[in-house]
Design a protein around this motif. Sequence first.
Motif, PDB file in Angstrom:
ATOM      1  N   GLY A   9      36.710  35.749  43.201  1.00 17.89           N
ATOM      2  CA  GLY A   9      35.881  34.823  42.420  1.00 17.89           C
ATOM      3  C   GLY A   9      36.616  34.461  41.145  1.00 17.89           C
ATOM      4  N   TYR A  31      41.395  35.506  44.687  1.00 17.57           N
ATOM      5  CA  TYR A  31      40.812  34.867  45.876  1.00 17.57           C
ATOM      6  C   TYR A  31      39.526  34.148  45.465  1.00 17.57           C
ATOM      7  CZ  TYR A  31      37.847  34.457  49.992  1.00 17.57           C
ATOM      8  OH  TYR A  31      37.002  33.969  50.942  1.00 17.57           O
ATOM      9  N   ASP A  32      39.360  32.923  45.969  1.00 16.36           N
ATOM     10  CA  ASP A  32      38.114  32.176  45.710  1.00 16.36           C
ATOM     11  C   ASP A  32      37.756  31.420  46.984  1.00 16.36           C
ATOM     12  OD1 ASP A  32      36.702  31.153  42.784  1.00 16.36           O
ATOM     13  OD2 ASP A  32      36.238  30.006  44.608  1.00 16.36           O
ATOM     14  N   ILE A  33      36.440  31.318  47.278  1.00 13.19           N
ATOM     15  CA  ILE A  33      36.059  30.595  48.496  1.00 13.19           C
ATOM     16  C   ILE A  33      36.227  29.092  48.338  1.00 13.19           C
ATOM     17  CG2 ILE A  33      34.410  31.996  49.833  1.00 13.19           C
ATOM     18  CD1 ILE A  33      32.203  30.654  48.142  1.00 13.19           C
ATOM     19  N   THR A  79      34.046  39.227  40.876  1.00  9.04           N
ATOM     20  CA  THR A  79      33.482  38.461  39.762  1.00  9.04           C
ATOM     21  C   THR A  79      32.798  37.191  40.296  1.00  9.04           C
ATOM     22  OG1 THR A  79      35.641  37.422  39.495  1.00  9.04           O
ATOM     23  CG2 THR A  79      35.169  39.261  38.048  1.00  9.04           C
ATOM     24  N   PRO A  81      29.362  34.787  41.345  1.00  7.26           N
ATOM     25  CA  PRO A  81      28.125  34.489  40.602  1.00  7.26           C
ATOM     26  C   PRO A  81      26.950  35.352  41.059  1.00  7.26           C
ATOM     27  CG  PRO A  81      29.076  32.494  41.603  1.00  7.26           C
ATOM     28  CD  PRO A  81      29.797  33.658  42.171  1.00  7.26           C
ATOM     29  N   LYS A  97      28.178  38.045  50.465  1.00  2.00           N
ATOM     30  CA  LYS A  97      29.265  37.340  51.175  1.00  2.00           C
ATOM     31  C   LYS A  97      30.619  37.897  50.759  1.00  2.00           C
ATOM     32  CE  LYS A  97      27.058  33.175  52.619  1.00  2.00           C
ATOM     33  NZ  LYS A  97      26.451  31.949  52.146  1.00  2.00           N
ATOM     34  N   ALA A  98      30.756  38.178  49.466  1.00  2.00           N
ATOM     35  CA  ALA A  98      32.039  38.728  48.985  1.00  2.00           C
ATOM     36  C   ALA A  98      32.302  40.086  49.645  1.00  2.00           C
ATOM     37  CB  ALA A  98      32.023  38.856  47.463  1.00  2.00           C
ATOM     38  N   THR A 117      27.111  40.273  36.661  1.00  2.00           N
ATOM     39  CA  THR A 117      25.912  40.803  36.002  1.00  2.00           C
ATOM     40  C   THR A 117      24.857  41.115  37.059  1.00  2.00           C
ATOM     41  OG1 THR A 117      26.406  39.410  34.101  1.00  2.00           O
ATOM     42  CG2 THR A 117      24.165  40.291  34.248  1.00  2.00           C
ATOM     43  N   PRO A 154      31.870  31.771  27.292  1.00  2.00           N
ATOM     44  CA  PRO A 154      32.767  30.638  27.563  1.00  2.00           C
ATOM     45  C   PRO A 154      32.970  29.744  26.346  1.00  2.00           C
ATOM     46  CG  PRO A 154      31.261  30.927  29.373  1.00  2.00           C
ATOM     47  CD  PRO A 154      30.819  31.885  28.303  1.00  2.00           C
TER      48      PRO A 154
HETATM   49  N1  NAD Z   1      30.188  32.793  32.352  1.00  2.00           N
HETATM   50  C1  NAD Z   1      29.768  33.718  31.492  1.00  2.00           C
HETATM   51  O1  NAD Z   1      29.572  33.474  30.303  1.00  2.00           O
HETATM   52  C2  NAD Z   1      29.543  35.130  31.921  1.00  2.00           C
HETATM   53  C3  NAD Z   1      29.619  36.137  30.958  1.00  2.00           C
HETATM   54  C4  NAD Z   1      29.423  37.448  31.357  1.00  2.00           C
HETATM   55  C5  NAD Z   1      29.103  37.722  32.683  1.00  2.00           C
HETATM   56  N2  NAD Z   1      29.012  36.710  33.608  1.00  2.00           N
HETATM   57  C6  NAD Z   1      28.708  37.062  34.990  1.00  2.00           C
HETATM   58  O2  NAD Z   1      29.918  37.042  35.728  1.00  2.00           O
HETATM   59  C7  NAD Z   1      29.664  36.601  37.071  1.00  2.00           C
HETATM   60  C8  NAD Z   1      30.524  35.397  37.398  1.00  2.00           C
HETATM   61  O3  NAD Z   1      30.143  34.352  36.519  1.00  2.00           O
HETATM   62  P1  NAD Z   1      31.072  33.089  36.255  1.00  2.00           P
HETATM   63  O4  NAD Z   1      30.518  32.412  35.047  1.00  2.00           O
HETATM   64  O5  NAD Z   1      32.500  33.482  36.279  1.00  2.00           O
HETATM   65  O6  NAD Z   1      30.758  32.207  37.542  1.00  2.00           O
HETATM   66  P2  NAD Z   1      31.518  30.868  38.016  1.00  2.00           P
HETATM   67  O7  NAD Z   1      30.529  30.089  38.777  1.00  2.00           O
HETATM   68  O8  NAD Z   1      32.259  30.265  36.862  1.00  2.00           O
HETATM   69  O9  NAD Z   1      32.662  31.417  39.001  1.00  2.00           O
HETATM   70  C9  NAD Z   1      32.393  32.092  40.171  1.00  2.00           C
HETATM   71  C10 NAD Z   1      33.526  31.807  41.152  1.00  2.00           C
HETATM   72  O10 NAD Z   1      33.287  32.618  42.307  1.00  2.00           O
HETATM   73  C11 NAD Z   1      33.567  31.843  43.452  1.00  2.00           C
HETATM   74  N3  NAD Z   1      32.840  32.439  44.567  1.00  2.00           N
HETATM   75  C12 NAD Z   1      31.534  32.333  44.894  1.00  2.00           C
HETATM   76  N4  NAD Z   1      31.247  33.078  45.969  1.00  2.00           N
HETATM   77  C13 NAD Z   1      32.414  33.670  46.340  1.00  2.00           C
HETATM   78  C14 NAD Z   1      32.775  34.545  47.387  1.00  2.00           C
HETATM   79  N5  NAD Z   1      31.877  34.981  48.268  1.00  2.00           N
HETATM   80  N6  NAD Z   1      34.060  34.934  47.478  1.00  2.00           N
HETATM   81  C15 NAD Z   1      34.983  34.497  46.593  1.00  2.00           C
HETATM   82  N7  NAD Z   1      34.701  33.665  45.579  1.00  2.00           N
HETATM   83  C16 NAD Z   1      33.430  33.258  45.459  1.00  2.00           C
HETATM   84  C17 NAD Z   1      33.145  30.429  43.095  1.00  2.00           C
HETATM   85  O11 NAD Z   1      33.787  29.468  43.914  1.00  2.00           O
HETATM   86  C18 NAD Z   1      33.576  30.351  41.629  1.00  2.00           C
HETATM   87  O12 NAD Z   1      34.888  29.850  41.478  1.00  2.00           O
HETATM   88  C19 NAD Z   1      28.158  36.355  37.150  1.00  2.00           C
HETATM   89  O13 NAD Z   1      27.506  37.518  37.594  1.00  2.00           O
HETATM   90  C20 NAD Z   1      27.789  36.086  35.702  1.00  2.00           C
HETATM   91  O14 NAD Z   1      26.437  36.387  35.429  1.00  2.00           O
HETATM   92  C21 NAD Z   1      29.248  35.419  33.248  1.00  2.00           C
END
Ligand code: NAD
Length: 254
Positions: A9, A31-33, A79, A81, A97-98, A117, A154
Motif C-alpha cells: 500500500g 507493492y500497490d494494487i 499500510t 486504507p 485483501k492485503a 489505523t 499529510p
Molecule cells: N493519511 C494520513 O494522514 C494518515 C495518518 C495516519 C494514519 N493513516 C492510516 O494509514 C492507513 C493508510 O492511509 P493512507 O492515507 O496512506 O491511504 P491512501 O489511500 O493514501 O493509500 C493507500 C494505498 O493502498 C493501496 N491499496 C489498497 N488496497 C490494497 C491492497 N489490498 N494491497 C495493496 N495496496 C492496496 C491503494 O491503492 C493506495 O495507494 C489508513 O489506515 C489510515 O487511516 C493515515
Amino acid sequence: MDGTIAVVGLGYVGLPVAVALAERCGNTVGYDISAGRVAALRAGEDETREIGHARLTSCGLAVSDDPAALEGAETIIVTVPTPITEERRPDLTPLQKACETLGPKLRKGALVVFESTVFPGVTEDICGPWLAQASGLRQGRDFALGYSPERINPGDHVHRLETITKIIAADSDVALARMRALYGAIVDAGLHEAPSIRVAEAAKVIENTQRDLNIALMNEIALIFDRMDISTRDVLAEAGTKWNFLPFTPGLVG
Ligand SMILES: NC(=O)c1ccc[n+]([C@@H]2O[C@H](COP(=O)([O-])OP(=O)(O)OC[C@H]3O[C@@H](n4cnc5c(N)ncnc54)[C@H](O)[C@@H]3O)[C@@H](O)[C@H]2O)c1
C-alpha cells in the motif's frame, strides 16, 4: 539489514515509509494494487506530494503491482486504507485483501507489521488469522506480528516520519527487537515501545479521537460565536494565552 523489506500500500503513509527504508536499509520493494499509482511512481511522480521527484527516483525503491514482488520478504509493512462503511462501521476489506494477497507469499520467519489505523484487536485477532489461513503458517510461531501506528499529517513537512516519535509493539520480544532495528534506522526522533499490540492500536485510536473531538468542538463554538457576532479568531487568541488551553481551531475533522 538482511532480507527483503516489502511495503504493501503506497499511499500517504506507505510511500514515505517505503522510501525511507529503501534509502536507509536498502533492499525494499513497494507493492500497490493500483497499476496507475505504480506507473506514476515509476515515473517519479507522487500525486500525494509527500515525496519529490528527485528523492523518488534516487531512493532505490522498487515498486510493483504484481504480488510476486512480495515473495519471500523477511519483513512486510502493511499500510492499506481502513475506511468506514456506509453504516459507519470499520471496513476491514482492504486489510483482508492485503492479507489474502500476502499470505501465499509469506515465508517462515517473516515479521508482518501493520501501520493502518485499526481498533484494538484487529492485528492479532483478525489479521493474524487471515494471514495464517492464506499462508498455511502458524501465527506467533512461523510468522510474527507487529503494529506501529503512523502519525504523519499529510502536507506537514515539519512533522514527518523521521521527526515524529514512533510507537512500536510486537507479539514477542524477538519480534520487537526486529522492529527496533527496522524503525530505529528510519526514525530519528526515537521509538516508544508499547507493552502490547492492543495498547498501541488503542493509543492511535485515542490520538485521532482527541484531535477530532477538539476540532469538532471548535466548529460548534465558531457557529455559536458567529450568531453572537463575536470573532472566534479573537476569542481563541485571548483564550490561548492560558498555559493549558489547547490550540485547536475550527476546521475539517478526519
Ligand atoms: N493519511 C494520513 O494522514 C494518515 C495518518 C495516519 C494514519 N493513516 C492510516 O494509514 C492507513 C493508510 O492511509 P493512507 O492515507 O496512506 O491511504 P491512501 O489511500 O493514501 O493509500 C493507500 C494505498 O493502498 C493501496 N491499496 C489498497 N488496497 C490494497 C491492497 N489490498 N494491497 C495493496 N495496496 C492496496 C491503494 O491503492 C493506495 O495507494 C489508513 O489506515 C489510515 O487511516 C493515515
